[in-house]
Motif scaffolding. Sequence first.
Motif, mmCIF file in Angstrom:
data_model
loop_
_atom_site.group_PDB
_atom_site.id
_atom_site.type_symbol
_atom_site.label_atom_id
_atom_site.label_comp_id
_atom_site.label_asym_id
_atom_site.label_seq_id
_atom_site.Cartn_x
_atom_site.Cartn_y
_atom_site.Cartn_z
ATOM 1 N N THR A 42 -0.520 13.523 7.069
ATOM 2 C CA THR A 42 -0.017 12.533 8.016
ATOM 3 C C THR A 42 1.070 11.702 7.351
ATOM 4 O O THR A 42 0.941 11.291 6.193
ATOM 5 C CB THR A 42 -1.149 11.599 8.476
ATOM 6 N N LEU A 43 2.151 11.440 8.069
ATOM 7 C CA LEU A 43 3.274 10.706 7.512
ATOM 8 C C LEU A 43 2.822 9.332 7.006
ATOM 9 O O LEU A 43 2.000 8.656 7.635
ATOM 10 C CB LEU A 43 4.356 10.531 8.579
ATOM 11 N N ASN A 44 3.367 8.921 5.859
ATOM 12 C CA ASN A 44 3.037 7.599 5.312
ATOM 13 C C ASN A 44 3.842 6.508 6.013
ATOM 14 O O ASN A 44 4.495 5.664 5.381
ATOM 15 C CB ASN A 44 3.279 7.559 3.798
ATOM 16 N N HIS A 78 -0.388 3.682 10.468
ATOM 17 C CA HIS A 78 -1.533 3.262 9.653
ATOM 18 C C HIS A 78 -1.821 1.767 9.810
ATOM 19 O O HIS A 78 -2.206 1.114 8.855
ATOM 20 C CB HIS A 78 -1.262 3.600 8.182
ATOM 21 N N GLN A 79 -1.666 1.279 11.030
ATOM 22 C CA GLN A 79 -1.912 -0.135 11.274
ATOM 23 C C GLN A 79 -3.351 -0.527 10.979
ATOM 24 O O GLN A 79 -3.618 -1.621 10.486
ATOM 25 C CB GLN A 79 -1.556 -0.482 12.738
ATOM 26 N N ASP A 80 -4.289 0.360 11.292
ATOM 27 C CA ASP A 80 -5.708 0.032 11.019
ATOM 28 C C ASP A 80 -5.943 -0.141 9.530
ATOM 29 O O ASP A 80 -6.684 -1.034 9.098
ATOM 30 C CB ASP A 80 -6.618 1.120 11.573
ATOM 31 N N ALA A 81 -5.328 0.733 8.720
ATOM 32 C CA ALA A 81 -5.483 0.624 7.268
ATOM 33 C C ALA A 81 -4.850 -0.651 6.735
ATOM 34 O O ALA A 81 -5.361 -1.260 5.800
ATOM 35 C CB ALA A 81 -4.863 1.838 6.590
ATOM 36 N N TYR A 101 13.028 11.060 12.458
ATOM 37 C CA TYR A 101 12.103 10.053 13.003
ATOM 38 C C TYR A 101 12.379 9.778 14.476
ATOM 39 O O TYR A 101 13.541 9.739 14.880
ATOM 40 C CB TYR A 101 12.243 8.760 12.189
ATOM 41 N N PRO A 102 11.312 9.605 15.300
ATOM 42 C CA PRO A 102 9.897 9.531 14.932
ATOM 43 C C PRO A 102 9.265 10.896 14.663
ATOM 44 O O PRO A 102 9.599 11.888 15.309
ATOM 45 C CB PRO A 102 9.256 8.864 16.143
ATOM 46 N N ALA A 103 8.365 10.911 13.685
ATOM 47 C CA ALA A 103 7.632 12.117 13.312
ATOM 48 C C ALA A 103 6.254 11.689 12.839
ATOM 49 O O ALA A 103 6.022 10.516 12.517
ATOM 50 C CB ALA A 103 8.364 12.871 12.205
ATOM 51 N N THR A 104 5.333 12.624 12.792
ATOM 52 C CA THR A 104 3.987 12.297 12.340
ATOM 53 C C THR A 104 3.612 12.997 11.048
ATOM 54 O O THR A 104 2.592 12.673 10.448
ATOM 55 C CB THR A 104 2.938 12.647 13.417
ATOM 56 N N SER A 105 4.433 13.963 10.609
ATOM 57 C CA SER A 105 4.158 14.667 9.365
ATOM 58 C C SER A 105 5.430 15.358 8.892
ATOM 59 O O SER A 105 6.200 15.879 9.716
ATOM 60 C CB SER A 105 3.049 15.713 9.544
ATOM 61 N N VAL A 106 5.633 15.389 7.573
ATOM 62 C CA VAL A 106 6.790 16.118 7.054
ATOM 63 C C VAL A 106 6.661 17.609 7.328
ATOM 64 O O VAL A 106 7.667 18.326 7.354
ATOM 65 C CB VAL A 106 6.975 15.875 5.542
ATOM 66 N N ARG A 107 5.458 18.080 7.547
ATOM 67 C CA ARG A 107 5.259 19.500 7.842
ATOM 68 C C ARG A 107 5.842 19.891 9.200
ATOM 69 O O ARG A 107 6.082 21.072 9.452
ATOM 70 C CB ARG A 107 3.773 19.851 7.781
ATOM 71 N N ASP A 108 6.051 18.907 10.052
ATOM 72 C CA ASP A 108 6.634 19.187 11.364
ATOM 73 C C ASP A 108 8.158 19.098 11.340
ATOM 74 O O ASP A 108 8.819 19.400 12.330
ATOM 75 C CB ASP A 108 6.090 18.195 12.402
ATOM 76 N N ILE A 109 8.732 18.670 10.216
ATOM 77 C CA ILE A 109 10.172 18.513 10.086
ATOM 78 C C ILE A 109 10.745 19.760 9.412
ATOM 79 O O ILE A 109 10.307 20.136 8.331
ATOM 80 C CB ILE A 109 10.521 17.260 9.257
ATOM 81 N N HIS A 110 11.669 20.403 10.038
ATOM 82 C CA HIS A 110 12.267 21.643 9.514
ATOM 83 C C HIS A 110 11.186 22.657 9.125
ATOM 84 O O HIS A 110 11.106 23.056 7.955
ATOM 85 C CB HIS A 110 13.145 21.353 8.299
ATOM 86 N N PRO A 111 10.345 23.079 10.062
ATOM 87 C CA PRO A 111 9.293 24.049 9.702
ATOM 88 C C PRO A 111 9.857 25.320 9.093
ATOM 89 O O PRO A 111 9.174 26.004 8.333
ATOM 90 C CB PRO A 111 8.588 24.316 11.036
ATOM 91 N N GLN A 112 11.083 25.653 9.405
ATOM 92 C CA GLN A 112 11.795 26.754 8.755
ATOM 93 C C GLN A 112 13.131 26.222 8.240
ATOM 94 O O GLN A 112 13.918 25.709 9.035
ATOM 95 C CB GLN A 112 12.027 27.917 9.743
ATOM 96 N N ARG A 145 0.821 -1.212 0.000
ATOM 97 C CA ARG A 145 0.000 0.000 0.000
ATOM 98 C C ARG A 145 0.857 1.264 0.000
ATOM 99 O O ARG A 145 0.339 2.372 0.005
ATOM 100 C CB ARG A 145 -0.930 0.023 1.221
ATOM 101 N N GLY A 146 2.167 1.104 0.017
ATOM 102 C CA GLY A 146 3.054 2.260 -0.009
ATOM 103 C C GLY A 146 3.418 2.778 1.363
ATOM 104 O O GLY A 146 4.110 3.804 1.473
ATOM 105 N N TRP A 147 2.982 2.116 2.431
ATOM 106 C CA TRP A 147 3.379 2.545 3.770
ATOM 107 C C TRP A 147 4.838 2.161 4.006
ATOM 108 O O TRP A 147 5.294 1.093 3.591
ATOM 109 C CB TRP A 147 2.496 1.904 4.839
ATOM 110 N N VAL A 148 5.546 3.024 4.697
ATOM 111 C CA VAL A 148 6.991 2.867 4.855
ATOM 112 C C VAL A 148 7.344 2.533 6.302
ATOM 113 O O VAL A 148 6.844 3.160 7.239
ATOM 114 C CB VAL A 148 7.725 4.167 4.438
ATOM 115 N N ASP A 149 8.216 1.569 6.456
ATOM 116 C CA ASP A 149 8.720 1.204 7.787
ATOM 117 C C ASP A 149 9.946 2.066 8.073
ATOM 118 O O ASP A 149 11.091 1.633 7.930
ATOM 119 C CB ASP A 149 9.072 -0.282 7.817
ATOM 120 N N TYR A 150 9.698 3.314 8.478
ATOM 121 C CA TYR A 150 10.800 4.239 8.747
ATOM 122 C C TYR A 150 11.642 3.781 9.929
ATOM 123 O O TYR A 150 12.865 3.975 9.938
ATOM 124 C CB TYR A 150 10.263 5.645 8.999
#
Length: 286
Positions: free
Chosen positions: A274-276, A281-284, A118-129, A58-63
């Motif tokens: 949300t990070l892939n 995404h265990q439920d998915a 990592y761990p992170a929940t979104s790329v938007r939270d990584i290096h916001p600036q 499904r394209g989910w990544v084991d970071y």
Amino acid sequence: MKCVAPIARRKSVTKSPGHAPVAILLIALWSAPVWSSDATPFDFGALDRMLGRYVDSRGWVDYAGIKAEPTDLRTILMRLREASPESHPAMFPERDDRLAYWLNAYNALVIAGVVNAYPATSVRDIHPQPGFFKVFHVVGGKSRSLDDIEHNIIRKEFGDPRIHAALNCGAASCPRLRPEVFLPDRLDEQLDAAVREFIRDPQHVRLDSSGGTLVLSKILDWFGSDFTDWYKRVYRVDNARITDYLSIHLAEEDRAYLRSRPQITIKYLQYDWTLNDRALHQDAIR
């Protein structure tokens, strides 16, 4: 050949509680040249192994897995640093050689950026600036951001809208990250498969026949002109709509529905950043 840290950044490396500095995680200690000659084909074997091992169907990544076993990631980052179509043009004689390189480079650098934080929940939270997609990486000896690679190289130089189904930005609403690299001798086939899968996936494109609405991924809004400009150029028409491009890849039943409703209402989905990450995404997966 002197090795450098795999990801060049505008500012000095900072520490986060409980984690090693970014540079330490991805430092490579090789001293011998990677390439025996400028004509040696670029080797994406390390990236292919990593994708096959840590990306599911499904394209989910084991970071977490990549962070625990980063050898292949280190190897591909080193190779990307040392050679590109710009620095070693003889290695990339054909258009598909160059496009496959940049697609793979983009996806590899997204993974590296996530693993660094990592761990992170979104790329938007990584290096916001300055922003995740504006951080600089060394590619072929030059500093390139993800935005630079996508907009100034891939979109500008190749003019192929299928790339929007091949680039993965690390978010749940991105096209599925494929568990294999893009290869020059299979690139056309791989891109056709990627865009067809993207357009036939209800997560990205779905027809609400009861409401007479076409619901689309925000990608088809942000980059709509890439699709319609290609359609106008290839089919030699003056005007084109996003539905014209979609109809190339939709099932016949859906194409017929769109033909019968030329003024169908289009709505765009909210993008899920949300990070892939497989762990999120265990439920998915179940």
